[in-house]
Design a protein around this motif. Structure first.
Motif, PDB file in Angstrom:
ATOM      1  N   PHE A  44     122.258   1.654   7.401  1.00  8.37           N
ATOM      2  CA  PHE A  44     121.699   0.968   8.568  1.00  8.37           C
ATOM      3  C   PHE A  44     120.775  -0.139   8.056  1.00  8.37           C
ATOM      4  N   PRO A  45     121.360  -1.226   7.538  1.00 14.74           N
ATOM      5  CA  PRO A  45     120.530  -2.251   6.898  1.00 14.74           C
ATOM      6  C   PRO A  45     119.637  -3.041   7.848  1.00 14.74           C
ATOM      7  N   LEU A  46     119.881  -2.982   9.144  1.00 11.86           N
ATOM      8  CA  LEU A  46     119.055  -3.736  10.083  1.00 11.86           C
ATOM      9  C   LEU A  46     117.743  -3.043  10.415  1.00 11.86           C
ATOM     10  N   LEU A  47     117.572  -1.761  10.002  1.00 18.87           N
ATOM     11  CA  LEU A  47     116.358  -1.029  10.365  1.00 18.87           C
ATOM     12  C   LEU A  47     115.092  -1.702   9.870  1.00 18.87           C
ATOM     13  N   GLY A  48     115.141  -2.343   8.721  1.00 16.20           N
ATOM     14  CA  GLY A  48     113.949  -2.978   8.176  1.00 16.20           C
ATOM     15  C   GLY A  48     113.798  -4.429   8.579  1.00 16.20           C
ATOM     16  N   THR A  49     114.517  -4.857   9.602  1.00 13.66           N
ATOM     17  CA  THR A  49     114.477  -6.260  10.028  1.00 13.66           C
ATOM     18  C   THR A  49     114.035  -6.370  11.485  1.00 13.66           C
ATOM     19  N   PRO A  50     113.635  -7.552  11.909  1.00 11.08           N
ATOM     20  CA  PRO A  50     113.288  -7.743  13.334  1.00 11.08           C
ATOM     21  C   PRO A  50     114.493  -7.576  14.267  1.00 11.08           C
ATOM     22  N   GLN A  51     115.730  -7.622  13.743  1.00  8.47           N
ATOM     23  CA  GLN A  51     116.924  -7.478  14.575  1.00  8.47           C
ATOM     24  C   GLN A  51     117.224  -6.028  14.948  1.00  8.47           C
ATOM     25  N   ALA A  52     116.495  -5.070  14.387  1.00  7.09           N
ATOM     26  CA  ALA A  52     116.742  -3.659  14.710  1.00  7.09           C
ATOM     27  C   ALA A  52     116.416  -3.397  16.172  1.00  7.09           C
ATOM     28  N   ASP A  53     117.245  -2.555  16.818  1.00  9.25           N
ATOM     29  CA  ASP A  53     116.973  -2.253  18.220  1.00  9.25           C
ATOM     30  C   ASP A  53     115.756  -1.332  18.316  1.00  9.25           C
ATOM     31  N   PRO A  54     115.025  -1.361  19.415  1.00  8.02           N
ATOM     32  CA  PRO A  54     113.767  -0.610  19.514  1.00  8.02           C
ATOM     33  C   PRO A  54     113.952   0.907  19.437  1.00  8.02           C
ATOM     34  N   TYR A  55     115.065   1.433  19.937  1.00  5.46           N
ATOM     35  CA  TYR A  55     115.272   2.881  19.867  1.00  5.46           C
ATOM     36  C   TYR A  55     115.465   3.337  18.423  1.00  5.46           C
ATOM     37  N   SER A  56     116.236   2.580  17.639  1.00  2.47           N
ATOM     38  CA  SER A  56     116.449   2.930  16.235  1.00  2.47           C
ATOM     39  C   SER A  56     115.143   2.858  15.459  1.00  2.47           C
ATOM     40  N   ARG A  57     114.347   1.813  15.702  1.00  5.12           N
ATOM     41  CA  ARG A  57     113.057   1.687  15.015  1.00  5.12           C
ATOM     42  C   ARG A  57     112.125   2.833  15.396  1.00  5.12           C
TER      43      ARG A  57
END
Length: 195
Positions: A44-57
């Motif tokens: 899940f490479p987007l977790l550490g980026t601003p593009q991550a969805d709020p539920y995943s973060r």
């Protein structure tokens, strides 16, 4: 007057409790977005980026996770072997193949919920790139088993399902859906099972 205060307190308890329960339910059951898969491995490479969805973060933060940014590395997790069967601690597996280039990598075992497996005496269920024996052409072979194995060995103590977690630090791997499916990662083959 007391009756109205009581009704107000009941109303507030239902509103706050219901809201908290719905958030908890959403975080537990909402699917994580931005997943890339290659064989048994997923990331899940987007977790550490601003593009991550709020539920995943929020789910990742609630579990105490610290996501890596794209320039820091990537975490790959396998819950199944290369044949699609769930990984079990009572079975013996062979993880073999090439790893993508990285300054440092770690490989460790966790239970199904992400908790570390118990140590086998003084041996931990973890390896890193500076402590393994490489084969020809910089290939890697790691045995995952309850019993000690020659070469690189990860002990899988206990019972139940497990996960294999590979973290690549300071890697040049740019993860997009096109590149991740072409990424060559080690296979996970079940050798035998004692359960």
């Amino acid at each position: 007057m007391v009756y109205r205060v009581f009704l107000l307190l009941v109303f507030l308890a239902i509103a706050i409790g219901g809201g908290a329960a719905s958030v908890w339910f959403a975080l537990d059951n909402a699917p994580l977005t931005g997943r890339f898969t290659s064989g048994p491995w997923q990331a899940f490479p987007l977790l550490g980026t601003p593009q991550a969805d709020p539920y995943s973060r929020a789910r990742y933060a609630r579990s105490g996770g610290l996501p890596l940014g794209p320039s820091e590395g990537i975490v790959l997790t396998a819950r199944e072997d290369s044949n699609g069967d769930p990984l079990r601690r009572t079975c013996t597996y062979v993880i073999s193949g090439q790893l993508p280039p990285a300054r440092l990598w770690t490989l460790h075992l966790t239970d199904a919920d992400g908790g570390f497996l118990p140590d086998h005496g003084r041996k931990r269920a973890a390896l890193h790139s500076w402590m393994v024996v490489y084969g020809e052409g910089n290939s890697l072979t790691v045995h995952v088993s309850r019993q000690p194995q020659p070469g690189n060995w990860l002990p899988s103590e206990g019972n139940g399902r497990m996960q294999v977690v590979l973290t690549l630090f300071d890697t040049s791997v740019a993860v997009t859906s096109d590149q991740f499916s072409d990424l060559r990662l080690p296979t996970i083959t079940r050798a035998d099972c004692h359960a």
